[in-house]
Design a protein around this motif. Structure first.
Motif, PDB file in Angstrom:
ATOM      1  N   LEU A 181       0.756  -1.039  -0.021  1.00  0.00           N
ATOM      2  CA  LEU A 181      -0.021   0.283   0.055  1.00  0.00           C
ATOM      3  C   LEU A 181       0.979   1.351   0.346  1.00  0.00           C
ATOM      4  CD1 LEU A 181      -2.635  -0.768   2.677  1.00  0.00           C
ATOM      5  CD2 LEU A 181      -2.740  -1.098  -0.291  1.00  0.00           C
ATOM      6  N   ARG A 182       1.763   0.778   0.614  1.00  0.00           N
ATOM      7  CA  ARG A 182       2.823   2.696   0.881  1.00  0.00           C
ATOM      8  C   ARG A 182       3.347   3.165  -0.899  1.00  0.00           C
ATOM      9  NH1 ARG A 182       5.698   0.458   5.058  1.00  0.00           N
ATOM     10  NH2 ARG A 182       7.146   0.391   3.347  1.00  0.00           N
ATOM     11  N   GLN A 183       3.752   1.928  -1.540  1.00  0.00           N
ATOM     12  CA  GLN A 183       4.529   1.475  -2.442  1.00  0.00           C
ATOM     13  C   GLN A 183       3.622   2.573  -3.774  1.00  0.00           C
ATOM     14  OE1 GLN A 183       6.165  -1.788  -3.054  1.00  0.00           O
ATOM     15  NE2 GLN A 183       7.693  -1.478  -1.982  1.00  0.00           N
TER      16      GLN A 183
ATOM     17  N   ALA B 116       1.215   7.190  -6.582  1.00  0.00           N
ATOM     18  CA  ALA B 116       0.405   7.991  -6.290  1.00  0.00           C
ATOM     19  C   ALA B 116       0.651   9.343  -6.556  1.00  0.00           C
ATOM     20  CB  ALA B 116      -0.617   8.050  -5.993  1.00  0.00           C
ATOM     21  N   ALA B 117       1.815   9.619  -5.303  1.00  0.00           N
ATOM     22  CA  ALA B 117       2.353  10.647  -5.111  1.00  0.00           C
ATOM     23  C   ALA B 117       3.954  11.280  -6.782  1.00  0.00           C
ATOM     24  CB  ALA B 117       3.166  10.916  -3.871  1.00  0.00           C
ATOM     25  N   ASP B 118       4.433  10.345  -6.660  1.00  0.00           N
ATOM     26  CA  ASP B 118       5.035  10.152  -7.882  1.00  0.00           C
ATOM     27  C   ASP B 118       4.451  11.132  -9.223  1.00  0.00           C
ATOM     28  OD1 ASP B 118       6.890   9.400  -6.574  1.00  0.00           O
ATOM     29  OD2 ASP B 118       7.333   7.426  -7.520  1.00  0.00           O
ATOM     30  N   LEU B 119       2.990  10.412  -9.638  1.00  0.00           N
ATOM     31  CA  LEU B 119       2.644  10.796 -11.028  1.00  0.00           C
ATOM     32  C   LEU B 119       1.727  11.783 -10.691  1.00  0.00           C
ATOM     33  CD1 LEU B 119       0.491   7.540 -11.107  1.00  0.00           C
ATOM     34  CD2 LEU B 119       1.657   8.752 -12.888  1.00  0.00           C
ATOM     35  N   THR B 120       1.161  12.913  -9.366  1.00  0.00           N
ATOM     36  CA  THR B 120       0.851  13.974  -9.657  1.00  0.00           C
ATOM     37  C   THR B 120       2.064  14.885  -9.488  1.00  0.00           C
ATOM     38  OG1 THR B 120      -0.196  12.531  -7.449  1.00  0.00           O
ATOM     39  CG2 THR B 120       0.128  15.103  -7.124  1.00  0.00           C
TER      40      THR B 120
ATOM     41  N   VAL C 161       0.153  14.514 -13.156  1.00  0.00           N
ATOM     42  CA  VAL C 161      -0.657  13.981 -13.788  1.00  0.00           C
ATOM     43  C   VAL C 161      -1.790  13.762 -12.955  1.00  0.00           C
ATOM     44  CG1 VAL C 161      -1.380  11.397 -13.965  1.00  0.00           C
ATOM     45  CG2 VAL C 161       0.467  11.972 -14.501  1.00  0.00           C
ATOM     46  N   ASN C 162      -3.545  14.463 -13.079  1.00  0.00           N
ATOM     47  CA  ASN C 162      -4.363  13.964 -12.067  1.00  0.00           C
ATOM     48  C   ASN C 162      -5.179  12.786 -12.038  1.00  0.00           C
ATOM     49  OD1 ASN C 162      -6.660  14.155 -10.844  1.00  0.00           O
ATOM     50  ND2 ASN C 162      -8.192  15.483 -12.296  1.00  0.00           N
ATOM     51  N   ILE C 163      -4.281  12.424 -10.812  1.00  0.00           N
ATOM     52  CA  ILE C 163      -4.036  10.637 -10.951  1.00  0.00           C
ATOM     53  C   ILE C 163      -5.860  10.505 -10.963  1.00  0.00           C
ATOM     54  CG2 ILE C 163      -2.243  10.717  -9.995  1.00  0.00           C
ATOM     55  CD1 ILE C 163      -3.715   9.893  -6.890  1.00  0.00           C
ATOM     56  N   TYR C 164      -7.144  11.117 -11.266  1.00  0.00           N
ATOM     57  CA  TYR C 164      -8.829  10.893 -10.873  1.00  0.00           C
ATOM     58  C   TYR C 164      -9.478  11.929 -11.586  1.00  0.00           C
ATOM     59  CZ  TYR C 164      -7.007   8.622  -5.981  1.00  0.00           C
ATOM     60  OH  TYR C 164      -6.133   7.943  -5.670  1.00  0.00           O
ATOM     61  N   ALA C 165      -8.695  12.356 -13.226  1.00  0.00           N
ATOM     62  CA  ALA C 165      -9.003  12.959 -13.873  1.00  0.00           C
ATOM     63  C   ALA C 165     -10.335  12.327 -14.163  1.00  0.00           C
ATOM     64  CB  ALA C 165      -8.026  12.442 -14.882  1.00  0.00           C
ATOM     65  N   ASN C 166     -11.215  13.170 -15.317  1.00  0.00           N
ATOM     66  CA  ASN C 166     -12.474  12.282 -15.617  1.00  0.00           C
ATOM     67  C   ASN C 166     -13.042  13.747 -16.487  1.00  0.00           C
ATOM     68  OD1 ASN C 166     -14.611  11.096 -16.622  1.00  0.00           O
ATOM     69  ND2 ASN C 166     -15.860  11.960 -14.425  1.00  0.00           N
ATOM     70  N   ASP C 167     -11.676  13.473 -17.503  1.00  0.00           N
ATOM     71  CA  ASP C 167     -11.853  13.736 -18.957  1.00  0.00           C
ATOM     72  C   ASP C 167     -11.688  12.928 -20.287  1.00  0.00           C
ATOM     73  OD1 ASP C 167      -9.079  14.054 -18.252  1.00  0.00           O
ATOM     74  OD2 ASP C 167      -8.246  16.442 -18.380  1.00  0.00           O
TER      75      ASP C 167
ATOM     76  N   THR D 126      -7.628   6.831 -13.534  1.00  0.00           N
ATOM     77  CA  THR D 126      -7.305   6.398 -11.978  1.00  0.00           C
ATOM     78  C   THR D 126      -6.319   5.684 -11.128  1.00  0.00           C
ATOM     79  OG1 THR D 126     -10.415   5.950 -11.856  1.00  0.00           O
ATOM     80  CG2 THR D 126      -9.406   5.166  -9.855  1.00  0.00           C
ATOM     81  N   LYS D 127      -6.176   5.813 -10.105  1.00  0.00           N
ATOM     82  CA  LYS D 127      -5.104   4.528  -9.353  1.00  0.00           C
ATOM     83  C   LYS D 127      -5.743   4.092  -8.904  1.00  0.00           C
ATOM     84  CE  LYS D 127      -0.456   4.197  -8.185  1.00  0.00           C
ATOM     85  NZ  LYS D 127       0.107   3.438  -9.886  1.00  0.00           N
ATOM     86  N   SER D 128      -4.985   2.977  -8.544  1.00  0.00           N
ATOM     87  CA  SER D 128      -5.369   1.877  -7.839  1.00  0.00           C
ATOM     88  C   SER D 128      -4.583   1.722  -6.136  1.00  0.00           C
ATOM     89  CB  SER D 128      -5.797   0.869  -8.625  1.00  0.00           C
ATOM     90  OG  SER D 128      -5.313  -0.705  -7.393  1.00  0.00           O
ATOM     91  N   LEU D 129      -4.933   2.126  -5.577  1.00  0.00           N
ATOM     92  CA  LEU D 129      -3.949   2.052  -4.282  1.00  0.00           C
ATOM     93  C   LEU D 129      -4.005   0.189  -3.420  1.00  0.00           C
ATOM     94  CD1 LEU D 129      -5.204   5.097  -2.398  1.00  0.00           C
ATOM     95  CD2 LEU D 129      -3.009   4.984  -3.953  1.00  0.00           C
ATOM     96  N   ARG D 130      -4.518   0.024  -4.291  1.00  0.00           N
ATOM     97  CA  ARG D 130      -4.406  -1.282  -3.109  1.00  0.00           C
ATOM     98  C   ARG D 130      -4.439  -2.791  -4.593  1.00  0.00           C
ATOM     99  NH1 ARG D 130      -6.760  -2.376   1.848  1.00  0.00           N
ATOM    100  NH2 ARG D 130      -7.555  -0.739   2.118  1.00  0.00           N
ATOM    101  N   PRO D 131      -4.097  -3.721  -4.395  1.00  0.00           N
ATOM    102  CA  PRO D 131      -2.878  -4.848  -5.260  1.00  0.00           C
ATOM    103  C   PRO D 131      -4.488  -5.570  -5.406  1.00  0.00           C
ATOM    104  CG  PRO D 131      -2.314  -5.581  -3.429  1.00  0.00           C
ATOM    105  CD  PRO D 131      -2.763  -4.279  -3.108  1.00  0.00           C
TER     106      PRO D 131
END
Length: 501
Positions: free
Chosen positions: A9-11, A16-20, A24-30, A137-142
């Motif tokens: 989860l940490r990774q 997600a933070a790296d993408l931000t 990158v908007n990691i929850y974009a809707n466009d 959408t970034k998934s935070l869980r495997p």
RNA sequence: GGGUCGUUAACUCAGUCGGUAGAGUAUCUGCCUUUUAAGCAGAGAGUCGUUGGUUCGAGCCCAACACGACCCA
């Protein structure tokens, strides 16, 4: 294990933070995909081994990444949308260094959009070569493991969304469920039935023998019950002049759970004026065999290893015939109330002191016959004693014009020519209540308005209930009712959130 | 309500006689531009369902409880 200590989860949060940080908007809707995976798969014939990668018409699709094979400067992945899955090839040379750096932060489970043209790989697989990669959408869980998938039954029921992501056959089962219900609507609507909605919360829980759930209406200051059946309201509609009505909705029964019982379950009930139970047997045969062939492509279905032939006509037994032919009980024994009681005792059936031979016979049937009825079988002539809402048979008032339908040893439907004599109806309901004793399953109050409604005159009619969940189980080869209910009831887990069992 | 079985890493599962917690997948690092259960090399990752007990020592034995599956009522 606490959330913050979990390495995976940490990774993911770090990515997600790296993408931000990369803007990158990691929850974009466009991003609106112009195509679905199905649309692309339909292009298969136009794409040959000679098709040059990057040439030809371009498409945009979006979905969840479900497999990912990264090389240094190129990657293959599969994405899945509602319509299917397709391979995507992402090359650094094509998308550019910046986009490839962003792409490398994507994981299995992420949702992303892609654009590009189709080609075939060396192995011949239809593949989209991406010239556009759009994280959505970034998934935070495997996700569960790719090979064995998710098999833990408890997790599958508690986290049905995961089950649906990784198990295609589960998606298929629920698609079929929706299809079955749609076909029932079509079938009945085409025959002039009108779909109606009647109360789920009732002041008097009537229409069946079962323990209700109780709730409370604050403003009215009164207790209400979740319905155990819609029957008494649908009959009021017959009285009101609607001649063919049906309702598909939830019933609630405050009883045990099993592979065949869920406290809330979906029931079809329909009523037809100027029809009798023979008409309904014909209609049921036609409807269920048609639905089976529409949904499974055949009237012969396989259920848990048993072959079930749904082609009409179906076998029709009276209860006595079933007891004789299936359980081998002599007809002479069944004709004698005392011998019936003795038989029940011999089979260690425990009966209430008020119970008569009708009840005993029904219990014998349930014990000795029911599970042996694999192919569809109508059983008629249920004792009046166990059928408080059904019309008495004209020749023999001890039995009713009723049938139950059994398939794979399970009750699928229950129907009868309706009792429309208000005087007899009132007597039978009062008798049931008076004799309820310690039986909490019988509601202690008579529905006076229902009797009043009958006194205005209910047209002669027949009505039927079909357990939709059990029908879906049959047609999807599902062993448990929980496999055909999206979110079956389970006890709450102690702590949600870290995937604990 | 009763019986049987189960609960070990994110997932799927091993864990011998009670003696340092294991594998595959997934993840991370490095290499890798046609792979598809990609590959090679290395690394990290565990409240063994919970609580108590027995023991020098418990994932393992005992008890209770929780959750689930199946069977029975």
């Amino acid at each position: 294990m606490s959330e913050e200590l979990n390495q995976i989860l940490r990774q993911r949060q770090q990515k997600a933070a790296d993408l931000t940080d990369l803007g990158v908007n990691i929850y974009a809707n466009d991003f609106k995909p112009a195509e679905s995976v199905r649309d692309l798969l339909a292009m298969a014939e136009e794409v040959t081994d000679e098709t040059e990668p990057g040439q030809g018409p371009t498409y945009t699709i979006a979905g969840r990444i479900i497999a990912l094979r990264k090389f240094g400067k190129a990657s293959f992945l599969h994405i899945q949308d509602e319509s299917g899955r397709i391979q995507i090839y992402v090359k650094r040379d094509v998308v550019g260094d910046d986009a490839y750096a962003i792409f490398k932060k994507l994981d299995i489970g992420d949702i992303a959009g892609f654009g590009g043209a189709l080609f075939r790989t060396n192995k011949g697989e239809l593949t989209l070569q991406a010239d556009l990669v759009k994280p959505l959408t970034k998934s935070l869980r495997p996700l569960p493991e790719k090979f064995h998938g998710l098999t833990d039954i408890e997790t599958r029921y508690r986290q049905r969304y995961l089950d649906l992501i990784v198990n295609p056959e589960v998606r298929e089962t629920f698609r079929k469920r929706v299809e079955i219900i749609r076909l029932i609507r079509d079938f009945l609507t085409n025959r002039g039935f009108m779909e109606v909605e009647t109360p789920m919360m009732q002041a008097i829980a009537g229409g069946a023998t079962a323990k209700p759930f109780k709730t409370h209406h604050n403003a009215l200051g009164m207790d209400l019950y979740l319905r155990i059946a819609p029957e008494l309201y649908l009959k009021r509609l017959l009285i009101g002049g609607f001649e063919k009505v049906f309702e598909i909705n939830r019933n609630f029964r405050n009883e045990g759970l099993s592979t065949r019982h869920n406290p809330e379950f979906t029931m079809l009930e329909f009523y037809q004026a100027f029809a009798d139970y023979h008409d309904l047997m014909d209609l049921t045969e036609e409807m269920i065999s048609w639905i089976a062939s529409e949904v499974t492509g055949s009237m012969v279905v396989n259920y848990q290893g048993a072959e079930v032939d749904l082609s009409p006509p179906w076998k029709r037994y009276t209860m006595d015939e079933a007891l004789t032919e299936v359980a081998g009980i002599a007809a002479a024994d069944l004709a004698d109330p005392q011998r019936v009681m003795a038989l029940a005792e011999k089979h260690q059936i425990k009966l209430e002191t008020e119970a008569g031979p009708g009840k005993a016979k029904t219990e014998l049937f349930e014990l000795l016959v029911e599970e042996k009825l694999i192919n569809p079988t109508f059983v008629t002539s249920y004792p009046t004693e166990v059928s408080p809402l059904a019309r008495r048979n004209e020749e023999n008032p001890e039995v009713t014009d009723r049938f139950e339908l059994f398939i794979t040893g399970r009750e699928i439907a229950n129907a009868f020519s309706e009792l429309n004599d208000p005087v007899d109806q009132k007597k039978r309901l009062e008798k049931q209540i008076a004799e309820r004793g310690a039986d909490e399953e019988i509601f202690p109050e008579l529905d006076e308005d229902f009797i009043r409604a009958l006194e205005y005159g209910m047209p002669p009619a027949a009505g039927q209930g079909i357990g939709i969940d059990r029908l879906v189980m049959l047609l999807t080869d599902s062993p448990s009712i929980r496999d055909v209910i999206l979110f079956p009831h389970l006890r709450p887990e102690k702590s949600a959130g870290n995937g604990s069992r």
